[in-house]
Design a protein around this motif. Structure first.
Motif, mmCIF file in Angstrom:
data_model
loop_
_atom_site.group_PDB
_atom_site.id
_atom_site.type_symbol
_atom_site.label_atom_id
_atom_site.label_comp_id
_atom_site.label_asym_id
_atom_site.label_seq_id
_atom_site.Cartn_x
_atom_site.Cartn_y
_atom_site.Cartn_z
ATOM 1 N N GLU A 337 -20.214 5.316 2.465
ATOM 2 C CA GLU A 337 -19.388 5.939 1.426
ATOM 3 C C GLU A 337 -17.939 5.875 1.842
ATOM 4 O OE1 GLU A 337 -22.406 9.051 1.562
ATOM 5 O OE2 GLU A 337 -20.696 10.420 1.639
ATOM 6 N N ILE A 338 -17.116 5.597 0.850
ATOM 7 C CA ILE A 338 -15.707 5.411 1.134
ATOM 8 C C ILE A 338 -14.896 6.361 0.255
ATOM 9 C CG2 ILE A 338 -15.715 3.064 1.998
ATOM 10 C CD1 ILE A 338 -15.384 2.000 -0.755
ATOM 11 N N TYR A 339 -13.660 6.581 0.679
ATOM 12 C CA TYR A 339 -12.815 7.505 -0.070
ATOM 13 C C TYR A 339 -11.362 7.221 0.297
ATOM 14 C CZ TYR A 339 -9.995 11.667 0.560
ATOM 15 O OH TYR A 339 -8.938 12.511 0.672
ATOM 16 N N CYS A 340 -10.502 7.290 -0.695
ATOM 17 C CA CYS A 340 -9.077 7.008 -0.487
ATOM 18 C C CYS A 340 -8.293 8.311 -0.491
ATOM 19 C CB CYS A 340 -8.571 6.076 -1.593
ATOM 20 S SG CYS A 340 -6.787 5.835 -1.538
ATOM 21 N N HIS A 341 -7.757 8.679 0.659
ATOM 22 C CA HIS A 341 -6.979 9.926 0.770
ATOM 23 C C HIS A 341 -5.652 9.817 0.017
ATOM 24 C CE1 HIS A 341 -5.618 13.537 3.205
ATOM 25 N NE2 HIS A 341 -4.472 13.103 2.687
ATOM 26 N N SER A 342 -4.987 8.668 0.155
ATOM 27 C CA SER A 342 -3.604 8.563 -0.329
ATOM 28 C C SER A 342 -3.503 8.605 -1.856
ATOM 29 C CB SER A 342 -2.939 7.306 0.229
ATOM 30 O OG SER A 342 -3.757 6.182 0.024
ATOM 31 N N LEU A 343 -4.610 8.410 -2.585
ATOM 32 C CA LEU A 343 -4.547 8.554 -4.041
ATOM 33 C C LEU A 343 -4.310 10.012 -4.429
ATOM 34 C CD1 LEU A 343 -7.471 6.268 -5.315
ATOM 35 C CD2 LEU A 343 -5.047 6.006 -5.882
ATOM 36 N N THR A 344 -4.960 10.930 -3.701
ATOM 37 C CA THR A 344 -4.804 12.367 -3.997
ATOM 38 C C THR A 344 -3.591 12.942 -3.279
ATOM 39 O OG1 THR A 344 -7.205 12.549 -4.227
ATOM 40 C CG2 THR A 344 -6.010 14.609 -3.976
ATOM 41 N N ASP A 345 -3.291 12.407 -2.087
ATOM 42 C CA ASP A 345 -2.184 12.939 -1.273
ATOM 43 C C ASP A 345 -1.450 11.794 -0.574
ATOM 44 O OD1 ASP A 345 -0.511 14.332 0.485
ATOM 45 O OD2 ASP A 345 -2.117 14.486 1.986
ATOM 46 N N PRO A 346 -0.415 11.243 -1.237
ATOM 47 C CA PRO A 346 0.307 10.114 -0.614
ATOM 48 C C PRO A 346 1.206 10.543 0.542
ATOM 49 C CG PRO A 346 1.020 10.481 -2.922
ATOM 50 C CD PRO A 346 0.102 11.596 -2.564
ATOM 51 N N SER A 347 1.320 11.858 0.819
ATOM 52 C CA SER A 347 2.291 12.320 1.819
ATOM 53 C C SER A 347 1.973 11.808 3.226
ATOM 54 C CB SER A 347 2.359 13.850 1.834
ATOM 55 O OG SER A 347 1.208 14.390 2.456
ATOM 56 N N ILE A 348 0.781 11.276 3.438
ATOM 57 C CA ILE A 348 0.434 10.788 4.788
ATOM 58 C C ILE A 348 1.010 9.391 5.052
ATOM 59 C CG2 ILE A 348 -1.666 12.179 4.937
ATOM 60 C CD1 ILE A 348 -3.243 9.541 4.420
ATOM 61 N N LEU A 349 1.602 8.786 4.022
ATOM 62 C CA LEU A 349 2.214 7.457 4.182
ATOM 63 C C LEU A 349 3.724 7.579 4.226
ATOM 64 C CD1 LEU A 349 0.117 5.403 1.582
ATOM 65 C CD2 LEU A 349 -0.210 5.525 4.061
ATOM 66 N N GLY A 350 4.362 6.781 5.069
ATOM 67 C CA GLY A 350 5.818 6.736 5.104
ATOM 68 C C GLY A 350 6.361 6.099 3.826
ATOM 69 N N PRO A 351 7.671 6.264 3.571
ATOM 70 C CA PRO A 351 8.257 5.783 2.307
ATOM 71 C C PRO A 351 8.061 4.278 2.080
ATOM 72 C CG PRO A 351 9.906 6.873 3.689
ATOM 73 C CD PRO A 351 8.625 6.944 4.432
ATOM 74 N N GLU A 352 8.144 3.485 3.157
ATOM 75 C CA GLU A 352 8.012 2.033 2.999
ATOM 76 C C GLU A 352 6.619 1.671 2.501
ATOM 77 O OE1 GLU A 352 7.519 -1.960 5.565
ATOM 78 O OE2 GLU A 352 8.092 -0.159 6.661
ATOM 79 N N LEU A 353 5.603 2.296 3.105
ATOM 80 C CA LEU A 353 4.220 2.007 2.700
ATOM 81 C C LEU A 353 3.971 2.484 1.273
ATOM 82 C CD1 LEU A 353 2.218 2.989 5.924
ATOM 83 C CD2 LEU A 353 2.685 0.697 5.063
ATOM 84 N N ARG A 354 4.508 3.655 0.953
ATOM 85 C CA ARG A 354 4.301 4.209 -0.388
ATOM 86 C C ARG A 354 4.893 3.282 -1.441
ATOM 87 N NH1 ARG A 354 5.802 10.481 -0.847
ATOM 88 N NH2 ARG A 354 5.856 10.481 1.422
ATOM 89 N N GLN A 355 6.118 2.843 -1.157
ATOM 90 C CA GLN A 355 6.804 1.962 -2.107
ATOM 91 C C GLN A 355 6.052 0.643 -2.297
ATOM 92 O OE1 GLN A 355 10.865 1.371 -0.944
ATOM 93 N NE2 GLN A 355 11.474 3.133 -2.200
ATOM 94 N N ALA A 356 5.452 0.180 -1.213
ATOM 95 C CA ALA A 356 4.747 -1.110 -1.269
ATOM 96 C C ALA A 356 3.376 -0.982 -1.928
ATOM 97 C CB ALA A 356 4.607 -1.670 0.144
ATOM 98 N N GLY A 357 2.960 0.250 -2.241
ATOM 99 C CA GLY A 357 1.666 0.445 -2.913
ATOM 100 C C GLY A 357 0.483 0.481 -1.958
ATOM 101 N N ALA A 358 0.747 0.717 -0.659
ATOM 102 C CA ALA A 358 -0.348 0.765 0.324
ATOM 103 C C ALA A 358 -1.245 1.985 0.063
ATOM 104 C CB ALA A 358 0.231 0.831 1.732
#
Ligand SMILES: Cc1cc2nc3c(=O)[nH]c(=O)nc-3n(C[C@H](O)[C@H](O)[C@H](O)COP(=O)(O)OP(=O)(O)OC[C@H]3O[C@@H](n4cnc5c(N)ncnc54)[C@H](O)[C@@H]3O)c2cc1C
Length: 492
Positions: A337-358
Motif C-alpha cells: 500500500e502506498i500513500y502520498c504525504h505531500s498531496l495533503t501536506d506539501p510543507s515537508i518539501l522545500g520551495p524548489e521541489l514544490r515548484q517543480a511539482g515533486a
C-alpha cells in the motif's frame, strides 16, 4: 531514567517532569524519535520524509491536550483507492462508503472503538469488563473471539473488498486470515479504534513534528536527555536501579524501558520472552518528479494517491503471498500500500521541489517476514524491491522508476528497509514495528486487572514503549501509562 528516546519515552518524560520528577532520558542514536522521525534521506534534496511511521490514528486527543502539543493532524480527503484486475478501481472517500454493508461494518468497528479507546489510558480491564463496556456481543464476537477471516468472509462477498478490510490485520503482522492465534485480529483492532473513529491522519510537517513537539514539552518541563548513549545493562533490587552504558552509569528510583521487551530482557541479563518477535514488511520511500499516470484512466492520480492506495491486496492475493513467504520465498507480486504525504501536506518539501511539482510516496509491502532476509540479506532485499516495483507497475500506465526524482549526485530518490535492517537501525527485534506481536487491550490474568499493562517482574522497572500491553503504533499510550504507574506507585 528512561532508556530509549522514541516518542513513547518522550511522552513519559513529559508527564513525569511536569509532575515534578527528575528525569534523565538516554537514547543510543544521535537523535531522538525512534521510528517517529522526519529525515532528509538524499543529500542535497530538501525533502523531509516521515522515514518510518507516517500516519497517526492512535494518539489520544486527551494526551495532545494535556501536554498542550502544538501539532496538526490533517484528515485525508480520500480514505482509499484500490484498482481491480479489470482496470477499473474502488475509490472510497473519507466520509462515505461504497455500499451499505461496508458502512455497517465500519459503524460496528467505530462503536467498538468508542467504547475501547478511552480505556487504553486507564488501568487495565478484564476481558469480561471490557466486553461489558462494549455492550455489543455480536461485534465482540466478530472482532475479538473469532478469526478475522471468518468475519470478513461473512460480511463481504467481493474478493477485493475482503482484501482491503483484511490488510488492517496484516500491517507488520505475518498471519493468515483465519489463524487461530488471532494475531491478525489484534492488529486489526488497533487499526480501527483510534480516537473512536479509526481514521488515519497526516501529521502536518511530518512525523518529526510530533516528536519535536513532545521533546520540546519534556525539556521545557525540566527533563534531561543524552543522545548517542547506548544502555548496556540494568540492575535492580526492586527499589533502586543501576543503569550502565559504555563509559558511565547512573542510579534511579525507577527505570522506564522504551526499548522492546526482548531488548529489556537482555539488559537485565534475563532470557528473552518467547516467541521471538518477527516483523513482516518492506518499507520504501520515494521522491517523485511527478505522480505516475494510472491504468485506471477514470481516476485522477491526485485522488488515488491522496488516500491509502492498495496494490495487489485482494483476499486471494494476500493468501497467495502468505503461502509463498511461508514456504521461504519472497512473494512474486508484493501486496503493498502506498500513500502520498505531500498531496495533503506539501510543507515537508522545500520551495524548489514544490515548484517543480515533486511528490513524496511511501510504500509498505506486506508478507515480507524477517526470516526471508537472514541468510542472504542483500539478494533478498533486491528481490523484495523488484517484487514491489513490479507490483506497483502492474497498476500504473508508466513505470514508477521513470517518475523518480534524481538527486544532485545523480542518485534516483528511492530507499528501502527490510525487517533485518530495521532491527539493526532501531533495535526493533526481528524488525517488528510494534516491538512484539500486539496484545489485547484487556487481560485474562486476574492479577493484572487494575495494573497499567507496563509492569515487569521488577517493581521499579516498567515498559514504556510499543511492547507494553496497549502499546504499538504512534500513540504515546504506553508512555502515558508508564508515567501514571510511577506517579500512582509513589504519591508525590
Ligand atoms: C517502517 C515503519 C512504518 C510504520 N508506520 C506506522 C504508521 O504509519 N503509523 C503508526 O501509528 N505506527 C507506525 N509504525 C509503528 C510505530 O512507528 C512504532 O510502533 C512506534 O513508533 C514505537 O514507538 P516507541 O517510542 O515505543 O519505540 P521506538 O520508536 O522503537 O523507540 C525506541 C528507542 O529506543 C532506542 N534504544 C533501543 N535500545 C537502546 C539502548 N540499549 N539504549 C538506549 N536507547 C535504545 C532506539 O534507538 C529508539 O530510538 C511504523 C513503524 C515502522 C518501523
Amino acid at each position: 531514567m528512561i532508556v530509549g528516546g522514541g516518542h513513547n519515552g518522550l511522552v513519559a518524560a513529559a508527564y513525569l517532569a511536569r509532575a515534578g520528577r527528575s528525569v534523565l532520558l538516554l537514547e543510543r542514536r544521535e537523535h531522538i524519535g525512534g521510528a517517529a522521525v522526519s529525515e532528509r534521506p538524499w543529500a542535497g534534496v530538501d525533502a523531509r520524509l516521515s522515514r518510518y511511521s507516517y500516519l497517526v490514528s492512535l494518539l489520544p486527543h486527551a494526551i495532545v491536550e494535556e501536554l498542550g502539543l502544538p501539532i496538526e493532524l490533517r484528515r485525508r480527503s480520500v480514505s482509499s483507492y484500490t484498482p481491480r484486475p479489470d482496470g477499473s478501481g474502488l475509490l472510497v472517500h473519507s466520509h462515505s462508503a461504497p455500499h451499505r454493508r461496508w458502512r455497517d461494518f465500519y459503524a460496528m468497528t467505530s462503536r467498538v472503538g468508542q467504547a475501547v479507546f478511552p480505556t487504553l489510558t486507564e488501568p487495565l480491564l478484564s476481558r469480561e469488563q471490557l466486553r461489558a463496556r462494549v455492550g455489543d456481543d455480536e461485534a465482540w464476537e466478530a472482532l475479538i473471539e473469532r478469526p478475522l477471516g471468518e468475519t470478513v468472509e461473512q460480511w463481504f462477498d467481493d474478493d477485493l473488498e475482503r482484501g482491503i478490510v483484511l490488510t488492517d490485520g496484516l500491517i507488520g503482522t505475518f498471519a493468515r486470515a483465519d489463524e487461530a492465534t488471532l494475531r491478525q485480529n489484534r492488529c486489526f483492532l488497533y487499526h480501527v479504534i483510534g480516537n473512536g473513529t479509526g481514521m488515519w491522519d497526516v501529521p502536518v510537517g511530518g512525523m518529526g513534528a510530533v516528536t519535536d513537539a513532545l521533546a520540546a514539552t519534556a525539556w521545557a518541563a525540566g527533563a534531561e536527555q543524552r543522545t548517542g548513549v547506548e544502555v548496556t545493562g540494568i540492575e535492580t533490587d526492586g527499589e533502586r536501579a543501576l543503569v550502565t552504558w559504555d563509559g558511565g552509569f547512573a542510579e534511579a528510583d525507577h527505570v522506564l524501558a522504551n526499548v522492546a521487551p526482548a531488548v529489556l530482557a537482555r539488559l537485565l541479563g534475563e532470557s528473552p520472552p518467547r516467541p521471538e518477535p518477527e516483523g513482516a514488511q518492506l518499507k520504501l520511500n520515494f521522491l517523485l518528479s511527478r505522480l505516475p499516470r494510472l491504468r485506471d484512466a477514470a481516476v485522477d492520480p491526485r485522488e488515488a494517491f491522496a488516500g491509502t492506495f492498495h496494490v495487489n491486496e485482494s483476499y486471494a492475493q494476500l493468501a497467495a503471498a502468505y503461502e509463498q513467504a511461508e514456504s521461504g520465498r519472497v512473494p512474486e507480486l508484493a501486496p503493498c500500500e502506498i500513500y502520498c504525504h505531500s498531496l495533503t501536506d506539501p510543507s515537508i518539501l522545500g520551495p524548489e521541489l514544490r515548484q517543480a511539482g515533486a511528490q513524496t510516496l511511501t510504500c509498505f509491502s506486506l508478507h515480507m517476514p524477517a526470516r526471508l532476509f537472514r541468510a542472504n540479506p542483500e539478494a533478498a532485499k533486491a528481490e523484495a524491491i523488484g517484487s514491489t516495483l513490479r507490483s506497483l507497475d502492474s497498476v500504473l500506465a508508466e513505470p514508477i522508476e521513470d517518475c523518480l526524482w534524481i538527486s544532485p549526485s545523480g542518485e534516483p530518490c528511492i530507499e528501502a528497509r527490510t525487517p533485518v535492517e530495521l532491527e539493526a537501525e532501531l533495535r526493533m527485534p526481528g524488525g517488528n514495528i510494534f516491538h512484539r506481536d500486539l496484545a489485547w487491550p484487556f487481560t485474562d490474568d486476574e492479577a493484572e486487572v487494575g495494573t497499567w499493562g507496563v509492569e515487569t517482574a521488577h517493581p521499579n522497572v516498567l515498559l514504556c514503549g510499543a511492547g507494553a500491553r496497549r502499546g504499538g503504533g504512534v500513540s504515546g499510550i504506553p508512555g502515558h501509562n508508564a508515567a501514571m504507574a510511577v506517579l500512582n506507585r509513589v504519591p508525590s
